[in-house]
Scaffold this motif. Structure first.
Motif, PDB file in Angstrom:
ATOM      1  N   PRO A   7       0.816  -1.191   0.162  1.00  0.00           N
ATOM      2  CA  PRO A   7       0.084  -0.099  -0.004  1.00  0.00           C
ATOM      3  C   PRO A   7       1.005   1.227  -0.131  1.00  0.00           C
ATOM      4  O   PRO A   7       1.898   1.572   0.751  1.00  0.00           O
ATOM      5  CB  PRO A   7      -0.752  -0.072   1.413  1.00  0.00           C
ATOM      6  CG  PRO A   7      -0.688  -1.553   1.728  1.00  0.00           C
ATOM      7  CD  PRO A   7       0.386  -2.004   1.160  1.00  0.00           C
ATOM      8  N   ARG A   8       0.414   2.314  -0.831  1.00  0.00           N
ATOM      9  CA  ARG A   8       1.048   3.712  -0.878  1.00  0.00           C
ATOM     10  C   ARG A   8       0.758   4.458   0.326  1.00  0.00           C
ATOM     11  O   ARG A   8       1.402   5.317   0.973  1.00  0.00           O
ATOM     12  CB  ARG A   8       0.870   4.381  -1.870  1.00  0.00           C
ATOM     13  CG  ARG A   8       1.239   3.359  -3.431  1.00  0.00           C
ATOM     14  CD  ARG A   8       0.869   4.321  -4.630  1.00  0.00           C
ATOM     15  NE  ARG A   8       1.547   5.786  -4.631  1.00  0.00           N
ATOM     16  CZ  ARG A   8       1.076   6.468  -5.643  1.00  0.00           C
ATOM     17  NH1 ARG A   8       0.360   6.184  -6.610  1.00  0.00           N
ATOM     18  NH2 ARG A   8       1.549   7.745  -5.723  1.00  0.00           N
ATOM     19  N   ASN A   9      -0.622   4.256   0.785  1.00  0.00           N
ATOM     20  CA  ASN A   9      -1.319   4.658   1.923  1.00  0.00           C
ATOM     21  C   ASN A   9      -2.274   3.793   2.643  1.00  0.00           C
ATOM     22  O   ASN A   9      -2.600   2.984   1.984  1.00  0.00           O
ATOM     23  CB  ASN A   9      -1.941   6.381   1.684  1.00  0.00           C
ATOM     24  CG  ASN A   9      -2.855   6.066   0.376  1.00  0.00           C
ATOM     25  OD1 ASN A   9      -3.773   5.355   0.569  1.00  0.00           O
ATOM     26  ND2 ASN A   9      -2.487   6.643  -0.781  1.00  0.00           N
ATOM     27  N   HIS A  10      -2.658   4.066   3.853  1.00  0.00           N
ATOM     28  CA  HIS A  10      -3.497   3.067   4.391  1.00  0.00           C
ATOM     29  C   HIS A  10      -4.969   3.796   4.795  1.00  0.00           C
ATOM     30  O   HIS A  10      -4.925   4.916   5.126  1.00  0.00           O
ATOM     31  CB  HIS A  10      -2.761   2.533   5.956  1.00  0.00           C
ATOM     32  CG  HIS A  10      -1.559   1.881   5.597  1.00  0.00           C
ATOM     33  ND1 HIS A  10      -0.326   2.555   5.522  1.00  0.00           N
ATOM     34  CD2 HIS A  10      -1.432   0.521   5.719  1.00  0.00           C
ATOM     35  CE1 HIS A  10       0.610   1.269   5.211  1.00  0.00           C
ATOM     36  NE2 HIS A  10      -0.220   0.115   5.441  1.00  0.00           N
ATOM     37  N   SER A  11      -5.732   2.816   4.838  1.00  0.00           N
ATOM     38  CA  SER A  11      -7.128   3.327   5.447  1.00  0.00           C
ATOM     39  C   SER A  11      -7.189   2.819   6.897  1.00  0.00           C
ATOM     40  O   SER A  11      -7.192   1.788   7.180  1.00  0.00           O
ATOM     41  CB  SER A  11      -8.127   2.626   4.584  1.00  0.00           C
ATOM     42  OG  SER A  11      -8.336   2.899   3.182  1.00  0.00           O
TER      43      SER A  11
END
Length: 294
Positions: free
Chosen positions: A256-260
């Protein structure tokens, strides 16, 4: 199987609850057996204790409640490995000396104690398998988390309908663009017990890796993932081996490049969805970008 990040987050969010004593069970002998009170710290694992008077019944309980689920999970894992082998053979042939992706995959199979006979049978089966297509479904799950669903199917329409049905049932939907939230990277995995995170970061710099992440595997054992460019995978692996680390596996993953960030309710909904997707026969792997609310 659920993603390690999601499994770890779920255990962090869910407090232990006490399960009351089970009712007395009659047995042929003039005695009885009562299940002891146990603490449950996970929704999928429980321990059942019984006195020696019920040895036969206790043996069945162990088979049903311990060995059964564990063997079922191992069976599913081996089935997914078979699908991955099929994909690797399709892309680069059945000779691991000439197919680096297959070589890495066979190493992972051995590290998970997949029997050699099963590995050889999977490779031979992949050589003779009828044509199948590989697809990546992009989806959005509970709380806005992003999912990549890798499938191998001989019936695109059937698989598409099943994936859509599972998503709709659990509050998800197909969503173009989810792929942009992930990068395809090389990942070298080592047991966390063999090195501290601080030392691992120093080793990562020396080996040419970009990052180190602490995660858990399917058996909830801590592991360290050294992230690197795809083209640097073999170089980083070799460097880490020369530094004395035992390599569990090495291969390509979607990172992932960014997380939720999800709350407890969303986390449980996401867990249900990913488990349902993973159990789908055509699904090879599910990638997610989930993390728990701190």
């Amino acid at each position: 199987m659920l993603g390690p990040t999601l499994l770890r987050a779920l255990r962090t969010l869910r407090p232990p609850t006490l399960v009351g004593a089970a009712p007395v069970l009659p047995v042929p002998l003039s005695a009885s057996c009562r299940l002891s009170q146990v603490w449950r710290t996970s929704p999928v694992r429980s321990l059942q204790l019984c006195s020696g008077l019920c040895a036969g019944h206790n043996k069945w309980s162990k088979v049903k409640n311990i060995k059964g689920p564990k063997d079922e999970a191992r069976g599913k894992m081996f089935m997914k490995f078979g699908m991955l082998i099929r994909i690797a053979v399709k892309e680069g042939g059945s000779n691991p000396d000439l197919n680096i992706n297959l070589a890495h995959l066979l190493e992972q199979c051995r590290s998970k104690n997949m029997p050699k006979a099963s590995i050889d049978a999977a490779v031979k089966s992949a050589e003779k398998a009828k044509p199948a297509s590989q697809h990546m479904f992009e989806a959005r799950g509970p709380g806005g988390c992003m999912l990549l669903i890798e499938v191998l199917t001989d019936n695109n329409s059937r698989t598409h309908q099943e994936i859509r049905r599972l998503l709709n049932k659990s509050g998800g939907m197909l969503s173009d663009g989810a792929r942009h939230n992930f990068n395809r990277r090389g990942v070298v995995v080592v047991p966390a017990q063999s090195v501290s995170v601080e030392t691992a970061l120093e080793m990562a710099i020396e080996a040419g890796a970009e990052d180190v992440q602490e995660t858990e595997d399917e058996e909830e054992k801590l592991q360290l993932k050294f992230i690197c460019a795809m083209s640097d995978l073999n170089k980083v692996r070799g460097s880490l081996e020369r530094l004395g680390l035992h390599i569990t596996s090495a291969g390509l993953e979607f990172v992932p490049r960014n997380h939720s960030s999800l709350d407890q309710e969303q986390m449980e909904d996401a867990s249900t969805l990913i488990e349902a997707l993973t159990d789908c026969p055509d699904v090879v792997r599910v990638w997610d970008n989930i993390q728990a609310d701190s």
